[in-house]
Motif scaffolding. Structure first.
Motif, mmCIF file in Angstrom:
data_model
loop_
_atom_site.group_PDB
_atom_site.id
_atom_site.type_symbol
_atom_site.label_atom_id
_atom_site.label_comp_id
_atom_site.label_asym_id
_atom_site.label_seq_id
_atom_site.Cartn_x
_atom_site.Cartn_y
_atom_site.Cartn_z
ATOM 1 N N GLN A 245 85.204 11.553 51.194
ATOM 2 C CA GLN A 245 85.403 12.030 49.836
ATOM 3 C C GLN A 245 85.955 13.444 49.886
ATOM 4 O OE1 GLN A 245 85.080 10.509 46.991
ATOM 5 N NE2 GLN A 245 84.051 8.619 47.551
ATOM 6 N N GLY A 246 87.188 13.616 49.426
ATOM 7 C CA GLY A 246 87.823 14.926 49.534
ATOM 8 C C GLY A 246 88.315 15.482 48.220
ATOM 9 N N GLY A 247 87.862 14.918 47.097
ATOM 10 C CA GLY A 247 88.374 15.335 45.809
ATOM 11 C C GLY A 247 87.852 16.688 45.372
ATOM 12 N N GLY A 248 88.654 17.362 44.544
ATOM 13 C CA GLY A 248 88.231 18.625 43.984
ATOM 14 C C GLY A 248 87.345 18.433 42.764
ATOM 15 N N LEU A 249 86.801 19.531 42.267
ATOM 16 C CA LEU A 249 86.051 19.497 41.016
ATOM 17 C C LEU A 249 86.936 18.917 39.921
ATOM 18 C CD1 LEU A 249 83.580 20.295 39.293
ATOM 19 C CD2 LEU A 249 84.622 22.558 39.036
ATOM 20 N N CYS A 250 86.393 17.985 39.151
ATOM 21 C CA CYS A 250 87.151 17.232 38.161
ATOM 22 C C CYS A 250 87.658 18.173 37.056
ATOM 23 C CB CYS A 250 86.254 16.145 37.578
ATOM 24 S SG CYS A 250 87.039 15.111 36.359
ATOM 25 N N THR A 251 88.978 18.247 36.886
ATOM 26 C CA THR A 251 89.575 19.193 35.940
ATOM 27 C C THR A 251 89.066 18.977 34.526
ATOM 28 O OG1 THR A 251 91.583 19.300 37.290
ATOM 29 C CG2 THR A 251 91.734 20.123 35.032
ATOM 30 N N GLU A 252 89.068 17.733 34.066
ATOM 31 C CA GLU A 252 88.722 17.500 32.662
ATOM 32 C C GLU A 252 87.241 17.786 32.401
ATOM 33 O OE1 GLU A 252 89.062 13.459 34.770
ATOM 34 O OE2 GLU A 252 90.092 15.391 34.761
ATOM 35 N N ASP A 253 86.360 17.516 33.371
ATOM 36 C CA ASP A 253 84.952 17.872 33.203
ATOM 37 C C ASP A 253 84.776 19.393 33.172
ATOM 38 O OD1 ASP A 253 84.424 15.183 33.243
ATOM 39 O OD2 ASP A 253 83.307 15.194 35.132
ATOM 40 N N ALA A 254 85.510 20.089 34.061
ATOM 41 C CA ALA A 254 85.425 21.545 34.097
ATOM 42 C C ALA A 254 85.935 22.156 32.795
ATOM 43 C CB ALA A 254 86.223 22.083 35.287
ATOM 44 N N VAL A 255 87.043 21.644 32.277
ATOM 45 C CA VAL A 255 87.612 22.183 31.037
ATOM 46 C C VAL A 255 86.658 21.956 29.870
ATOM 47 C CG1 VAL A 255 89.470 21.872 29.339
ATOM 48 C CG2 VAL A 255 90.013 22.094 31.776
ATOM 49 N N GLN A 256 86.030 20.776 29.787
ATOM 50 C CA GLN A 256 85.086 20.549 28.702
ATOM 51 C C GLN A 256 83.917 21.540 28.796
ATOM 52 O OE1 GLN A 256 83.356 16.881 26.463
ATOM 53 N NE2 GLN A 256 82.280 16.999 28.417
ATOM 54 N N LEU A 257 83.351 21.720 29.983
ATOM 55 C CA LEU A 257 82.241 22.653 30.135
ATOM 56 C C LEU A 257 82.654 24.063 29.710
ATOM 57 C CD1 LEU A 257 79.370 23.332 31.123
ATOM 58 C CD2 LEU A 257 80.359 23.706 33.400
ATOM 59 N N LEU A 258 83.806 24.498 30.143
ATOM 60 C CA LEU A 258 84.268 25.838 29.800
ATOM 61 C C LEU A 258 84.450 25.993 28.296
ATOM 62 C CD1 LEU A 258 86.804 26.312 32.716
ATOM 63 C CD2 LEU A 258 84.684 27.595 32.404
ATOM 64 N N HIS A 259 85.067 25.010 27.662
ATOM 65 C CA HIS A 259 85.279 25.094 26.215
ATOM 66 C C HIS A 259 83.951 25.118 25.457
ATOM 67 C CE1 HIS A 259 89.706 23.463 26.338
ATOM 68 N NE2 HIS A 259 89.543 24.593 26.998
ATOM 69 N N LEU A 260 82.990 24.319 25.902
ATOM 70 C CA LEU A 260 81.679 24.313 25.246
ATOM 71 C C LEU A 260 80.951 25.641 25.429
ATOM 72 C CD1 LEU A 260 80.401 20.721 26.136
ATOM 73 C CD2 LEU A 260 81.309 21.522 23.957
ATOM 74 N N CYS A 261 81.288 26.366 26.500
ATOM 75 C CA CYS A 261 80.699 27.682 26.735
ATOM 76 C C CYS A 261 81.509 28.797 26.074
ATOM 77 C CB CYS A 261 80.599 27.946 28.236
ATOM 78 S SG CYS A 261 79.388 26.912 29.089
ATOM 79 N N GLY A 262 82.542 28.437 25.328
ATOM 80 C CA GLY A 262 83.346 29.439 24.647
ATOM 81 C C GLY A 262 84.368 30.130 25.522
ATOM 82 N N VAL A 263 84.700 29.537 26.674
ATOM 83 C CA VAL A 263 85.672 30.116 27.600
ATOM 84 C C VAL A 263 86.998 29.367 27.426
ATOM 85 C CG1 VAL A 263 86.223 30.577 30.013
ATOM 86 C CG2 VAL A 263 83.843 30.693 29.220
ATOM 87 N N GLU A 264 88.053 30.077 27.089
ATOM 88 C CA GLU A 264 89.342 29.455 26.802
ATOM 89 C C GLU A 264 90.104 29.171 28.092
ATOM 90 O OE1 GLU A 264 91.953 27.452 25.379
ATOM 91 O OE2 GLU A 264 90.624 28.271 23.838
ATOM 92 N N THR A 265 90.800 28.037 28.104
ATOM 93 C CA THR A 265 91.633 27.673 29.246
ATOM 94 C C THR A 265 93.093 27.471 28.867
ATOM 95 O OG1 THR A 265 91.306 25.285 28.948
ATOM 96 C CG2 THR A 265 89.673 26.467 30.297
ATOM 97 N N GLY A 266 93.380 27.329 27.569
ATOM 98 C CA GLY A 266 94.732 27.025 27.134
ATOM 99 C C GLY A 266 95.117 25.572 27.316
ATOM 100 N N ILE A 267 94.149 24.728 27.664
ATOM 101 C CA ILE A 267 94.419 23.321 27.982
ATOM 102 C C ILE A 267 93.895 22.429 26.864
ATOM 103 C CG2 ILE A 267 93.937 21.450 29.614
ATOM 104 C CD1 ILE A 267 93.738 23.597 31.802
ATOM 105 N N ASP A 268 94.694 21.462 26.469
ATOM 106 C CA ASP A 268 94.324 20.480 25.455
ATOM 107 C C ASP A 268 93.511 19.375 26.139
ATOM 108 O OD1 ASP A 268 94.616 17.925 23.937
ATOM 109 O OD2 ASP A 268 95.810 19.156 22.583
ATOM 110 N N LEU A 269 92.207 19.315 25.856
ATOM 111 C CA LEU A 269 91.323 18.398 26.576
ATOM 112 C C LEU A 269 91.659 16.928 26.326
ATOM 113 C CD1 LEU A 269 88.997 17.928 28.486
ATOM 114 C CD2 LEU A 269 87.415 18.318 26.587
ATOM 115 N N PRO A 270 91.890 16.480 25.095
ATOM 116 C CA PRO A 270 92.242 15.066 24.918
ATOM 117 C C PRO A 270 93.494 14.654 25.698
ATOM 118 C CG PRO A 270 91.548 15.994 22.828
ATOM 119 C CD PRO A 270 91.656 17.141 23.795
ATOM 120 N N ARG A 271 94.518 15.512 25.705
ATOM 121 C CA ARG A 271 95.720 15.194 26.490
ATOM 122 C C ARG A 271 95.406 15.162 27.985
ATOM 123 N NH1 ARG A 271 101.221 18.049 24.182
ATOM 124 N NH2 ARG A 271 101.235 17.054 22.124
#
Length: 311
Positions: A245-271
């Motif tokens: 297993q060599g995968g990185g931290l899941c981008t979409e899970d990380a982006v959701q966590l950051l957005h819920l914590c009020g940290v902006e990423t500039g990324i549209d999560l549904p897309r």
């Protein structure tokens, strides 16, 4: 807990996934185009390494040439020697990171050189890059330990950190390549690294092989490290470690966590979720993650407003 207003998510799936999962170049270009449409602006696009060792990335020059350019885009790559760095410069890469392993056995399996010999090669590369328009940094692969040996501490990092600064390389990607680190280990090793370089010179690449990736992410932000490498759908692997297993931290899970914590990423999560599902189903790349299966946490917020949840 004090968190930043924004972080930079760098998407590494175009390199990490396709080095282990061979697909046509057109698929790579479509993936990057979809991610750009979702707001991603930083990528590790490929590796300039021997195509006989990593055939999935033999098209690195073509990928760099065909990716659509948009404002704010940063395109990075991995390199294994001065020859690869010259190719990266010719392709127009903004950044190139040397593949330096803290684990001796993996260093030999990955590049055919010991860690000591790799540092000598990096010194030659630093001289080559000095008068060229590219930022040369280095990975520290298995910085927290692995792939099979015990965990590494901040003290273990010290001699390597000093040698890197002697060479003149002060931009580092610290990779938890085996997913060893819970928050206390993240804090210990990062505290050691930050004695040598500022937070702006550090990127951390978490691999979520043991399920601690999201917890580690928040610890990084508390320490002032705001550049994070993630991989869409948690995808990825390495030809030198088949079946691992060599995968990185899941981008979409990380982006959701950051957005819920009020940290902006500039990324549209549904897309982003749509693209993750496309990658795993239509392309057939194995993936992980949660939010692409369950959907985003519902919210009544309008763009630019604080999140307001419906329960």
């Amino acid at each position: 807990m004090s968190l930043p207003d924004a972080v930079r998510i760098r998407e590494i799936a175009p390199r990490l996934t396709f080095q282990d999962h061979v697909v046509p170049t057109e698929v790579k270009i479509e993936l990057v185009g979809r991610l750009i449409d979702a707001g991603v602006r930083a990528f590790e696009l490929s590796s300039f390494v021997r195509p006989d060792l990593v055939p999935g990335l033999a098209d690195a020059e073509e990928v760099f040439a065909r990716v659509p350019r948009v404002p704010g885009l940063s395109l990075g790559c991995c390199v294994g020697n001065t020859r690869g760095l010259a190719r990266a410069v010719g392709a127009g890469a903004d950044t190139a990171y040397f593949l330096l392993s803290a684990d001796e056995e993996f260093a030999r399996a990955n590049t055919g050189r010991s860690t000591t010999d790799s540092l000598r090669e990096l010194e030659r590369m630093a001289a080559f890059a000095a008068d060229r328009n590219i930022v040369l940094g280095t990975y520290v692969i298995f910085a927290w330990g692995g792939p099979t040996g015990p965990a590494r501490s901040g003290e273990d990092l010290e001699p390597l950190a000093r040698r890197l600064l002697d060479i003149g390389v002060d931009h580092w990607i610290l990779a938890d390549s085996s997913g060893y680190a819970a928050p206390p280990q993240i804090r210990e090793l990062l505290t050691a690294a930050l004695r040598h370089v500022p937070p702006s010179n550090l990127t951390v690449q978490i691999h979520d092989g043991r399920g601690m990736g999201l917890a580690a992410l928040l610890s990084l932000l508390e320490l002032g490290v705001h550049a994070i490498d993630t991989s869409l759908a948690g995808s990825g692997g390495h030809p030198a470690m088949p079946g691992t297993q060599g995968g990185g931290l899941c981008t979409e899970d990380a982006v959701q966590l950051l957005h819920l914590c009020g940290v902006e990423t500039g990324i549209d999560l549904p897309r982003l979720i749509d693209t993750a599902n496309w990658l795993t189903s239509e392309v057939g790349v194995p993936g992980k993650g949660f939010v692409r299966h369950t959907g985003c946490v519902p919210s009544t917020a309008q763009p630019g407003e604080p999140l307001a949840f419906t329960w």
